[in-house]
Motif scaffolding. Structure first.
Motif, mmCIF file in Angstrom:
data_model
loop_
_atom_site.group_PDB
_atom_site.id
_atom_site.type_symbol
_atom_site.label_atom_id
_atom_site.label_comp_id
_atom_site.label_asym_id
_atom_site.label_seq_id
_atom_site.Cartn_x
_atom_site.Cartn_y
_atom_site.Cartn_z
ATOM 1 N N UNK A 1 13.007 -95.228 21.405
ATOM 2 C CA UNK A 1 13.771 -94.609 20.321
ATOM 3 C C UNK A 1 13.463 -95.345 19.018
ATOM 4 N N UNK A 2 12.781 -94.666 18.099
ATOM 5 C CA UNK A 2 12.454 -95.276 16.801
ATOM 6 C C UNK A 2 13.548 -95.050 15.753
ATOM 7 N N UNK A 3 14.440 -94.108 15.989
ATOM 8 C CA UNK A 3 15.485 -93.785 15.023
ATOM 9 C C UNK A 3 16.426 -94.972 14.831
ATOM 10 N N UNK A 4 16.716 -95.313 13.588
ATOM 11 C CA UNK A 4 17.696 -96.364 13.308
ATOM 12 C C UNK A 4 19.091 -95.799 13.506
ATOM 13 N N UNK A 5 19.888 -96.484 14.320
ATOM 14 C CA UNK A 5 21.231 -95.991 14.584
ATOM 15 C C UNK A 5 22.084 -97.036 15.255
ATOM 16 N N UNK B 1 8.850 -86.559 20.281
ATOM 17 C CA UNK B 1 9.839 -85.681 19.648
ATOM 18 C C UNK B 1 10.115 -86.212 18.243
ATOM 19 N N UNK B 2 9.879 -85.373 17.229
ATOM 20 C CA UNK B 2 10.174 -85.777 15.856
ATOM 21 C C UNK B 2 8.923 -85.968 15.025
ATOM 22 N N UNK B 3 8.171 -84.900 14.799
ATOM 23 C CA UNK B 3 6.909 -85.005 14.059
ATOM 24 C C UNK B 3 7.122 -84.737 12.571
ATOM 25 N N UNK C 1 18.572 -88.983 12.669
ATOM 26 C CA UNK C 1 19.910 -89.553 12.820
ATOM 27 C C UNK C 1 20.257 -89.828 14.284
ATOM 28 N N UNK C 2 21.295 -90.660 14.440
ATOM 29 C CA UNK C 2 21.848 -90.961 15.758
ATOM 30 C C UNK C 2 22.304 -89.696 16.471
ATOM 31 N N UNK C 3 22.962 -88.807 15.742
ATOM 32 C CA UNK C 3 23.433 -87.558 16.341
ATOM 33 C C UNK C 3 22.274 -86.748 16.901
ATOM 34 N N UNK C 4 21.153 -86.761 16.198
ATOM 35 C CA UNK C 4 19.978 -86.034 16.676
ATOM 36 C C UNK C 4 19.400 -86.677 17.929
ATOM 37 N N UNK C 5 19.444 -88.004 18.006
ATOM 38 C CA UNK C 5 18.990 -88.690 19.227
ATOM 39 C C UNK C 5 19.818 -88.240 20.418
ATOM 40 N N UNK C 6 21.144 -88.225 20.239
ATOM 41 C CA UNK C 6 22.029 -87.795 21.321
ATOM 42 C C UNK C 6 21.797 -86.316 21.674
ATOM 43 N N UNK C 7 21.603 -85.503 20.656
ATOM 44 C CA UNK C 7 21.379 -84.074 20.877
ATOM 45 C C UNK C 7 20.119 -83.842 21.705
ATOM 46 N N UNK C 8 19.054 -84.561 21.367
ATOM 47 C CA UNK C 8 17.781 -84.388 22.058
ATOM 48 C C UNK C 8 17.819 -84.988 23.464
ATOM 49 N N UNK C 9 18.276 -86.231 23.545
ATOM 50 C CA UNK C 9 18.160 -86.973 24.803
ATOM 51 C C UNK C 9 19.252 -86.633 25.813
#
Length: 267
Positions: free
Chosen positions: A92-96, A7-9, A67-75
């Motif tokens: 999770x590769x996103x820095x948060x 997720x996140x291309x 973003x962190x918010x996007x991680x929460x939204x997706x997961x």
């Protein structure tokens, strides 16, 4: 064959998908629009339109959003974690915030969650040399390592879950502080008549050399470099300030140098 969900291309994720396909993995990547799905297909991965399709049959699922918010939204809100099979690994590769990956692990205890923020850029991914700071269970890290090795080197396990985020945030805080020092040094140099490009080039050969000075030296201007990375650096500095405050701590002398680069925190 190991199946990898992705997720996140975007800027960072797209070259990761390409490397995974080249390494022989069966990759299912989320593409919400026809254009995205077409681009994913061109990379050799299978484009899917829903998060449950990303998770279906995946041994490892990688999330590389901004973003962190996007991680929460997706997961969490989007149901990706709920769709993952017991025993699978979420990377999770996103820095948060370290708190986010802790929340993910609490939501799905049967899934091994790893925080693995990256250090480097798309060119490093394309070369298979992006640095990964990984936090999480050692056994889970080893299970995910062959997948991560398609684009990551070195893969550094730095501790338990959340440690990868802390190391990345501290690393980026230090980098921003070094930029602050360089900006102040260039400002002083200008006041005494020293050319900035010449100063930056010379520092790389002296005892004041650093990785930050080396990178900035190729631009010949501290301000020019700060402007080019401001969006990404400002995001990470905001996160580390917020998380530090949550822990009842502060960044000490680093704060003044960060203010030079990204400004003082609002409020």
């Amino acid at each position: 064959m190991t199946t990898v969900g992705f997720v996140g291309t975007g800027r960072m994720g797209a070259p990761m998908v390409t490397r995974l396909v080249q390494a022989g993995y069966d990759v299912r990547a989320l593409g919400r629009s026809p254009d995205k799905r077409a681009a994913i297909g061109e990379s050799g991965a299978r484009a899917v339109a829903a998060l449950d399709e990303v998770a279906d049959g995946a041994d490892v699922v990688v999330v590389c959003v901004f973003t962190d918010d996007q991680v929460r939204e997706v997961c969490l809100d989007g149901g990706l974690l709920d769709a993952m099979a017991p025993g699978s690994v979420l990377v999770v590769h996103t820095t948060g915030s370290p708190r986010t990956v802790e929340a993910l692990a609490a939501r799905a205890p049967a899934v091994a969650v790893l925080d693995a923020p990256v250090s480097g850029g798309p060119h490093d991914i394309a070369a298979g040399q992006i640095t990964l700071f990984v936090g999480g269970d050692a056994t889970a890290v080893e299970r995910a390592r062959p997948v991560l090795a398609a684009y990551g080197d070195p893969i550094l396990r730095v501790g338990e879950l959340g440690a990868g985020q802390w190391v990345k945030l501290i690393n980026n805080t230090l980098f921003a502080a070094q930029l602050g020092m360089l900006r102040e040094a260039a400002s002083f140099g200008a006041r005494v008549g020293v050319d900035e490009a010449g100063l930056l080039g010379a520092i790389g050969h002296g005892s004041g050399a650093s990785r930050a000075a080396e990178i900035v030296g190729t631009r010949g201007s501290v301000q020019s470099f700060i402007e080019s990375v401001g969006e990404f650096l400002g995001k990470d500095v905001a996160v580390v300030r917020e998380v530090a405050a949550e822990t009842g701590s502060d960044l000490g002398l680093l704060e003044g140098l960060l203010d030079v680069v990204v400004g003082a925190p609002s409020g």
